[in-house]
Structure formats: structure tokens, C-alpha cells
Design an enzyme around this catalytic site. Structure first.
Site, PDB file in Angstrom:
ATOM      1  N   CYS A  37      -9.634  -2.432   2.644  1.00 21.92           N
ATOM      2  CA  CYS A  37      -9.572  -3.081   1.241  1.00 21.92           C
ATOM      3  C   CYS A  37      -9.032  -4.539   1.485  1.00 21.92           C
ATOM      4  CB  CYS A  37      -8.472  -2.374   0.467  1.00 21.92           C
ATOM      5  SG  CYS A  37      -8.652  -0.599   0.287  1.00 21.92           S
TER       6      CYS A  37
ATOM      7  N   HIS B  68     -12.126  -1.964  -8.114  1.00 24.01           N
ATOM      8  CA  HIS B  68     -12.111  -2.363  -6.609  1.00 24.01           C
ATOM      9  C   HIS B  68     -13.373  -2.440  -5.704  1.00 24.01           C
ATOM     10  CE1 HIS B  68     -10.189  -3.097  -2.806  1.00 24.01           C
ATOM     11  NE2 HIS B  68      -9.635  -1.714  -2.816  1.00 24.01           N
TER      12      HIS B  68
ATOM     13  N   CYS C 243      -2.603  -3.972  -0.310  1.00 23.85           N
ATOM     14  CA  CYS C 243      -2.382  -2.847   0.542  1.00 23.85           C
ATOM     15  C   CYS C 243      -3.814  -2.595   1.305  1.00 23.85           C
ATOM     16  CB  CYS C 243      -1.746  -1.539  -0.152  1.00 23.85           C
ATOM     17  SG  CYS C 243      -2.808  -0.955  -1.358  1.00 23.85           S
TER      18      CYS C 243
ATOM     19  N   GLY D 237      -5.860   0.466   4.328  1.00 19.51           N
ATOM     20  CA  GLY D 237      -5.897   1.609   4.859  1.00 19.51           C
ATOM     21  C   GLY D 237      -5.428   1.712   6.247  1.00 19.51           C
TER      22      GLY D 237
END
Length: 403
Positions: free
Chosen positions: A92, A359, A389, A391
Site C-alpha cells: 500500500c 485507495h 500502513c 501489508g
């Protein structure tokens, strides 16, 4: 590192929703090429031979997004063949990682001008299409105690005591702030409308937004990840690690989690000398960047250690930052970050975020960095911190300063 890395431009496409969205027929390559064309319009005297590399984040680099989409964009846009192109993947945070990598290349003195950003067409290349050991290989899942991000988000809410009402209240705030920002024209400088090959408008706004969202409407939504947790036994895996937690409270829904969307972003990073040579006006400089690992089971707590690390690296404190932008992957992630660092509401995600606008995985980091460049200018403020944040249990953070 002796060179400074400056942000000379930051643009993005609007975000198209996944289901029957306006961008589902637009190739991700076309989204990037459209942004390169816009850079040419904004900077007609730019000597593209000075652009040494194009770095694009992309989380599912297969199908339309496979085969090094950054190099494909260089060639398809008619940039000089001497400009390289590389695709990278830090889940991300890929878009911000691309910007940070570009800044590091410039600060090293080995590159003078780099384009960085990201792209993700989640309607054309669904999340998880690229496979991978984490999530798909049972042996690896067992070894690393793999748990989906959504379960981690619910676990955060449970441990921190965030209720369904708390996460819904944050989601409502995101929608309200995003609607206010759009109606106020806060994104006008950076959002580039997407048009077809005939110049006809396809999309000029973030279409995932729901300005009419209400507290009552959010409360009616069912938990989105309770079934997944039961089917895969993921709650049990998480509770093996967090054994003092009796039961995970599944509070996240489609309304308080980030939207699945399509989009792209591009940022021009360069040295002071390159900017002066090309007549470019710097808008901000990259002060510091940092990456941190975190527990992969709860997974989404990385922004806090990454932020502490980048603040220490820059010799700054939370009080020295005017604006914080944390990607709204899930509402509990933002609430925990705010609680950990004692960040006031008026400094955090001031124009809404991914809960309202979506997103697009590989592009989001570059998008929200551009949002902060615009907002620092609008407010005549000095510094912003951007973080996401990630993965697998990671966090990335970047501090920028308006010049």
C-alpha cells in the site's frame, strides 16, 4: 548525502470506483501517460532528456500492469528512450516508496531529475491477482501466522477499545472533510481530468465519495470481515499471538474501510541545480524518509514506529509538524495512530482520505503526498508528514517542507 531533493510538481488522476466505475475501461498505462502529457503542458520548456528515471509503485504488477509499466509509460508517452523506468512494490505504500526512492537518488547526486508515483487499476487487475507466498501458500501462512489486513484492523479496534460507533464516527468525518475539500476547490491544482483519445471527458472527480453519508446509514452496514474470519479461521490465528484477547470485535464495514478504486499519480523530484537549469519553481523539499517493520499479525501498526523514526531522523517532534496525512486503510488504523502520538484532530487527514475517496493501492502514497503539498501552500504552513500502513507489517513515513 549533500544534495537536497525538491518537489517541483505533484499531480494525480481522479479516483474511479471499482464497480461500474468510470475508469474501468481505461488502461492503467493510459492513466500514467495522461499524467506525463499533463506535465508537458504545465512545463512546455522542460528538457525531458534530463529525466533519468521514472519510478512507479504498483501492487498487482500482472496483466495490464505487468511487464514494468513504468518503462512502458516512458515509451508509450514518447519520452526519450534514455529515460529509464522501474516498477516497485511495497504494497500500500508503493507510491510513497517510489517518491522516497526518487528523493534518495537525487540526494545521492547520481540523478538530477526523476518522475515518481504510482498506478493501480483495481477494476481491471483485482487485488491479489499477482499471487504471492503470503496469503496463498498454506505452509508460508502457517510459518508467518498470516492474517488478512481486515482482521488486523478489527484486532486493533478490539485491543484499543474502539467501538463500532468510534470507527463510524471517523468514517463520517472522512466523508465530510472530503466533500468540503472538493467543494472548496482544494484539489483543483493537482487533479487532472481523464479524457478519451478524442478528448472527451471520462472523469474529473473522485467518484467513490458519498457526501450524503450519515451516522445512521453507516450504522446499518453489516461487519464486512466477520465471515472471512470464520471461514479461514483467521481470528483463531490472531488470538494465538494476542492470547489475552478473548474475542475479536468485528467493527469494520464497507463504510469505514478504504474504497477499492482506480487511479494514478506522478511527482517530479529534482535537485536545486536541475530546477534552476529548467526554470522550475520548487514547491517543497523532502526533509527525511523512514521505513519500519511491525508485527505482521496485527499488521497495520507500522505508521507509529515509522513516524517516530522519521521525526528522530529529522530532529523534529510531533509539535513541529503542521499536518499529518495517514492513509485511511481502515478507521481503526487512523484512530490508533492518533492515540499513539497524541495528534490533534485539526492536524490529521484534514481533507478526508481513502475511506471517502478510495485507495488505489500503488498510487495512494504519491497521491496523499501531493495533497499535502497543495494543503501546505493553501494554509501557508511549513511541514507535513505522510505515512501509510503496509501489508506484512510495515510502515513508511516522509516529512516534507514547503519552500
Amino acid at each position: 548525502m549533500s544534495e537536497e531533493a525538491f518537489i517541483y510538481e505533484a499531480i494525480r488522476t481522479p479516483r474511479g470506483k471499482q464497480k461500474n466505475g468510470s475508469l474501468h475501461e481505461v488502461k492503467p498505462l493510459s492513466l500514467v501517460v495522461g499524467l506525463i502529457d499533463e506535465l508537458r503542458k504545465r512545463h512546455p520548456d522542460l528538457d525531458e532528456n534530463l529525466i533519468s528515471d521514472v519510478i512507479l509503485g504498483c501492487v498487482s504488477p500482472v496483466g495490464d500492469q505487468g511487464g514494468d509499466i513504468a518503462r512502458a509509460a516512458v515509451l508509450a508517452s514518447g519520452m526519450p528512450v534514455t529515460s529509464g523506468g522501474v516498477q516497485l512494490n511495497r504494497f500500500c505504500a508503493s507510491g510513497l516508496e517510489a517518491v522516497n526512492t526518487a528523493a534518495q537518488k537525487v540526494r545521492s547526486g547520481w540523478d538530477d531529475l526523476v518522475l515518481a508515483g504510482g498506478v493501480e487499476s483495481m477494476s481491471r487487475v483485482p487485488m491479489g491477482s499477482d499471487g504471492g507466498a503470503m496469503g496463498l501458500d498454506p505452509a508460508t501462512n502457517y510459518d508467518v501466522m498470516f492474517v488478512p489486513q481486515s482482521i488486523g484492523a478489527d484486532l486493533i479496534a478490539t485491543i484499543e477499545g474502539f467501538s463500532r460507533e468510534d470507527v463510524d464516527a471517523y468514517a463520517l468525518r472522512s466523508q465530510q472533510k472530503a466533500a468540503e475539500a472538493w467543494s472548496g476547490g482544494y484539489f483543483a491544482k493537482s487533479v487532472v481530468p481523464v479524457r478519451d483519445q478524442n478528448g472527451l471527458l471520462i472523469l474529473d472527480h473522485d467518484e467513490h465519495m458519498r457526501p450524503d453519508t450519515t451516522k445512521e446509514g453507516l450504522a446499518k452496514l453489516k461487519p464486512a470481515f466477520e465471515g472471512l474470519a470464520a471461514l479461514g479461521g483467521f481470528d483463531d490465528v490472531a488470538l494465538q499471538k494476542y492470547h489475552w484477547v478473548e474475542k475479536i470485535n468485528h467493527v469494520h464495514t464497507g463504510g469505514n474501510s478504504s474504497g477499492i478504486v482506480d487511479g494514478a499519480a506522478l511527482v517530479m523530484i529534482g535537485s536545486a541545480a536541475a530546477g534552476k537549469l529548467q526554470g522550475l519553481t520548487p514547491r517543497a523539499r523532502i526533509v527525511a524518509t523512514a521505513t519500519s517493520g511491525a508485527d505482521p499479525v496485527i499488521m497495520l501498526t507500522g505508521p507509529t514506529p515509522a513516524t517516530r523514526k522519521v521525526l528522530d531522523r529529522a530532529g523534529l517532534t510531533v509539535d513541529d509538524i503542521d499536518l499529518f496525512e495517514l492513509n485511511e486503510a481502515f478507521a481503526s488504523v487512523v484512530l490508533k495512530f492518533q492515540k499513539d502520538l497524541n495528534i490533534p484532530d485539526e492536524k490529521l487527514n484534514v481533507n478526508g482520505g481513502a475511506i471517502a475517496m478510495g485507495h488505489p493501492l500503488g498510487a495512494t502514497g504519491a497521491m496523499i503526498l501531493g495533497t499535502m503539498v497543495d494543503e501546505l501552500e493553501r494554509r501557508n504552513a511549513r511541514r507535513a508528514l505522510i505515512t501509510l500502513c503496509i501489508g506484512g507489517g510495515m510502515g513508511v513515513a516522509t516529512i516534507i517542507e514547503r519552500v
